[in-house]
Design an enzyme around this catalytic site. Structure first.
Site, mmCIF file in Angstrom:
data_model
loop_
_atom_site.group_PDB
_atom_site.id
_atom_site.type_symbol
_atom_site.label_atom_id
_atom_site.label_comp_id
_atom_site.label_asym_id
_atom_site.label_seq_id
_atom_site.Cartn_x
_atom_site.Cartn_y
_atom_site.Cartn_z
ATOM 1 C CD GLU A 119 -5.878 5.104 0.241
ATOM 2 O OE1 GLU A 119 -4.905 5.855 0.428
ATOM 3 O OE2 GLU A 119 -6.129 4.136 0.973
ATOM 4 C CG HIS A 178 0.203 6.209 -0.665
ATOM 5 N ND1 HIS A 178 -0.793 6.937 -1.249
ATOM 6 C CD2 HIS A 178 -0.398 5.503 0.328
ATOM 7 C CE1 HIS A 178 -1.952 6.684 -0.636
ATOM 8 N NE2 HIS A 178 -1.742 5.811 0.316
ATOM 9 C CG HIS A 223 -1.837 1.136 1.341
ATOM 10 N ND1 HIS A 223 -3.158 1.064 0.978
ATOM 11 C CD2 HIS A 223 -1.638 2.416 1.751
ATOM 12 C CE1 HIS A 223 -3.722 2.243 1.165
ATOM 13 N NE2 HIS A 223 -2.830 3.087 1.630
ATOM 14 C CD GLU A 224 1.507 3.619 3.716
ATOM 15 O OE1 GLU A 224 1.650 4.680 3.078
ATOM 16 O OE2 GLU A 224 0.497 3.395 4.420
HETATM 17 ZN ZN ZN Z 1 -3.231 5.183 1.739
#
Ligand code: ZN
Length: 498
Positions: free
Chosen positions: A292, A266, A262-263
């Site tokens: 996101e 980003h 997830h990170e």
């Molecule tokens: Zn996030």
């Protein structure tokens, strides 16, 4: 050269923000506990200097001078976009009275502590007056910014520029209409076993595996780092210095495994902005929803796919032979995709997650327009939980008190999580339409085609195009909920034999 002077001024402002970001990253990763008071003072000084410098007369002068030259700029050029973005930021920053900014900051900083204590002791009543105060200040803030439609539009715009309630309402209504029955249908099927994910996974071994996956996906450790923290986040000080963080839970393998993916999503966004935008307001993500979408794409569409684990499950088994050595790949795939209505948003699966968001959105709207009193909010929360998810929180700690957002003044923020989920599918499908071999490549541990599509169609533009324009350029159509609903129905219909 008025434009050059403006850019130099903006670069200094940027440097101040980035210095503040370094302090913030250090505070949440390496700072010893007693450094807190001094750190807060240092950050306050930097942010005050930044704010004064940005809203001060020099920015206005430089903007006006550069505005004269703007007529000669190609409207599609980076310089024209830069002027548009800075004018917008400047207009917003100068519309809100400094006294209100200070009052909001002070109130929210105190409210966060009250909220933490109220959550620990499960007493909503002690937090209620603070929530009332924050809602009132947010009404004043929205009024200062101005809005033409719903009051919520003014708040939403801070996180998702140009998005409005008129656009958002039908999207969330359609998602609710489609997912509430899907959750109910899944609840009627035999549950998927996921105890295999709780078998004492050594954090050091988790970290080695996570770093390996990050490298394989294209994370450049010469331009980024992975560190430990309590509440994972991604931050950056430059296009060439992006920091991601995670936490390792020995008793829950998905926390760090999918948290890192997830990170990383980003981080890819920040790392792949056009290098020419470095130290300008065009560097960075265009909205929280688009940001996101990048994290969710890697976490869910890549990381929770069969193909990804076809490639990496044997490695994971070698890393954890005692825990997974005899577990078939399909059992692992099913476990990481289990759907289960749960009380806590951050632990929710791909489907029920959005219902948690819709509950918060509906509550925020009702609290702002006055149709719901703060005193009645816990009951309203629980009623929606039971209606949409079929479960009722036994305490407010597992209900309305679970998230820090409202205490932190982040009202209007939650919908961006769901916009990100929707956009992740829309963008991924555009990538597949352009490059149908992507799923096969992923199954072989090859990510360069997908990486390049995202870099060239989303990341490199930074804030050059407004979010809606960026999405239309990248996917050929405006934000659309249908592909996402179809994805959920297909993936989970197969998993649960619906
Ligand atoms: Zn996030």
């Amino acid at each position: 050269m008025p434009l050059t002077e403006l850019k130099n001024h903006l670069a200094e402002l940027h440097n101040l923000s980035m210095a503040g970001a370094v302090l913030g990253w250090d505070q949440r990763t390496h700072m010893p506990p007693r450094g807190g008071a001094a750190r807060a003072a240092q950050q306050a000084t930097l942010s005050r200097i930044h704010h004064e410098m940005f809203v001060g007369p020099r920015t206005r002068e430089l903007l006006e001078a550069a505005g004269g030259a703007a007529a000669q700029l190609d409207p599609d050029s980076a310089d024209a976009a830069l002027l548009r973005v800075v004018r917008r930021d400047f207009a917003k920053a100068t519309r809100v009275p400094t006294a209100l900014v200070v009052e909001l900051t002070r109130t929210c900083s105190l409210a966060e502590e009250v909220w933490a204590a109220a959550r620990a002791t499960n007493t909503f009543a002690t937090f209620a007056p603070w929530l009332e105060k924050i809602i009132e200040l947010k009404r004043q803030y929205a009024a200062a910014l101005g809005y033409t439609g719903h009051i919520y539009d003014a708040l939403l715009d801070d996180y998702e520029p140009d998005m409005t309630v008129r656009q958002l309402d039908p999207i969330l209504a359609e998602l609710k209409r489609q997912t509430v029955p899907l959750v109910a249908a899944i609840a009627g099927r035999p549950p998927i076993a996921d105890a295999l994910l709780t078998r004492d996974y050594d954090p050091a071994a988790q970290q080695v595996f996570a770093e390996r996956i990050l490298r394989a996906c294209g994370f450049d450790f010469a331009r980024g780092r992975l560190d430990r923290t309590v509440h994972p986040f991604c931050t950056n000080f430059s296009i060439n210095d992006v920091r991601i963080t995670t936490r390792y839970d020995a008793a829950w393998l998905p926390a760090a495994l999918f948290g890192c993916l997830h990170e990383m999503g980003h981080a890819f966004y920040e790392m792949n902005v056009n290098p020419a935008y470095e130290a300008t307001p065009l560097a960075g993500g265009v909205s929280l929803g688009v940001h996101e979408s990048q994290s969710r794409l890697w976490e869910n569409l890549v990381g929770r796919s069969r193909g990804f684990w076809q490639c990496y499950y044997p490695d994971l088994q070698r890393a954890f032979p005692r825990q997974l050595g005899t577990v078939p790949a399909d059992d692992f795939y099913r476990a990481i995709n289990r759907v289960q209505p749960s009380l806590i948003r951050v632990e929710a699966d791909e489907i029920t997650y959005n219902l948690h968001i819709i509950i918060r959105y509906e509550m925020e709207m009702a609290l702002l327009d006055g149709s719901l009193a703060v005193a009645d909010a816990p009951a309203a929360w629980n009623q929606r939980m039971s209606q949409y998810l079929g479960i009722t929180p036994p305490t407010d700690r597992e209900g309305i008190l679970q998230d820090v957002h409202w205490a932190a003044g982040l009202i209007g923020y939650f919908p961006t999580y769901t916009l990100g989920n929707i956009l992740a599918v829309q963008i991924y499908q555009a990538a597949l339409a352009a490059h149908p071999a992507i799923p096969e490549e992923i199954a072989q541990g090859q990510f360069s085609t997908l990486f390049a599509f995202l870099r060239d169609n989303i990341h490199c533009h930074g804030r050059k195009y407004p979010p809606a324009e960026l999405i239309t350029r990248a996917t050929g159509r405006p934000l659309t909920v249908e592909p996402y609903v179809h994805y959920l129905q297909t993936k989970f219909g197969e998993l649960y034999k619906l």
